[in-house]
Scaffold this motif. Sequence first.
Motif, PDB file in Angstrom:
ATOM      1  N   ARG A 150       9.880  -1.570  -3.576  1.00 43.10           N
ATOM      2  CA  ARG A 150       9.057  -0.828  -4.539  1.00 43.10           C
ATOM      3  C   ARG A 150       9.188  -1.394  -5.951  1.00 43.10           C
ATOM      4  N   ALA A 155       2.678  -3.152  -7.167  1.00 46.34           N
ATOM      5  CA  ALA A 155       2.494  -1.794  -6.641  1.00 46.34           C
ATOM      6  C   ALA A 155       2.408  -1.910  -5.133  1.00 46.34           C
ATOM      7  N   TRP A 157       1.595   0.480  -1.324  1.00 41.31           N
ATOM      8  CA  TRP A 157       1.172   1.691  -0.632  1.00 41.31           C
ATOM      9  C   TRP A 157       1.582   1.549   0.825  1.00 41.31           C
ATOM     10  N   GLU A 177       2.011   6.816  -3.384  1.00 44.09           N
ATOM     11  CA  GLU A 177       2.178   5.571  -2.632  1.00 44.09           C
ATOM     12  C   GLU A 177       1.948   5.754  -1.137  1.00 44.09           C
TER      13      GLU A 177
END
Length: 261
Positions: A150, A155, A157, A177
Amino acid sequence: MAGSGPLMLWLIGGTSDSRTLAQALDRAGLPWIATVVNPAAARLYDGLNGVVRSGAFAPADLMPWLADRAIRGIIDASHPFATEISQQAIAAAALRSIPYLRFERPAIPLEPPALKLPNLAAALCDRFLRDRLVLFTLGVKALPQILPWRDRVAALWVRVLPESVAQAIALGFDRSEVIGQRLPVDPAQERADWQNRAIEVVVTKAAGAAGGLDLKQALARELGVQLLVIDRPSIVYPAQTDQIDEVVAFAHRAIDLRSSY
């Protein structure tokens, strides 16, 4: 001691493939019991004639269950990455001399920008992920390995089943996320999701068309996204097919073989 009920086929399920097979068994008038780990997957068999058992097997429970249910053939249509139940079933089939057949969804050939990798560890490296916008569609079991990344990506998801969203958050992912979604994915929605998040890398499994790999590959080409595909685990199956009629023929033989016992 064998069960006193009717002879049964064990359909290891939880996938869209297993519903297709259950429908074929129904048409052939063959008795079956499907097993799923997630209770929500039991809905796959709504409207069909078989029995459904929900929940994982403890190692000590499988052999008595096979005897109690008078299982005479095992049709393994589990997810290609659900290796534990396949290995349990193969071992149990050998011990009880029960015919076993693996139904394996065909693999999809990969083309650039898709890249096949042997395992998740090979994908989790700076070369692929550092400072990138990354979508993982690997399910809940992969989350502990993904979590440390992370802080190393721009970024990320993670996409899991809706019922696994709370588990992902409990592990340490932010709610923003985590994407709760069930297959099949709508192509227009998938394209919009990738574009709205400006996804640069997608990490997924070699789960075949039923897992949406063909769609992901098409979108990766269209949008210029790096697609990392984790290869299927290597298991030596005693017998394997991708043909539904071969499964039905196997099921007939398995029931007839023991029908006089």
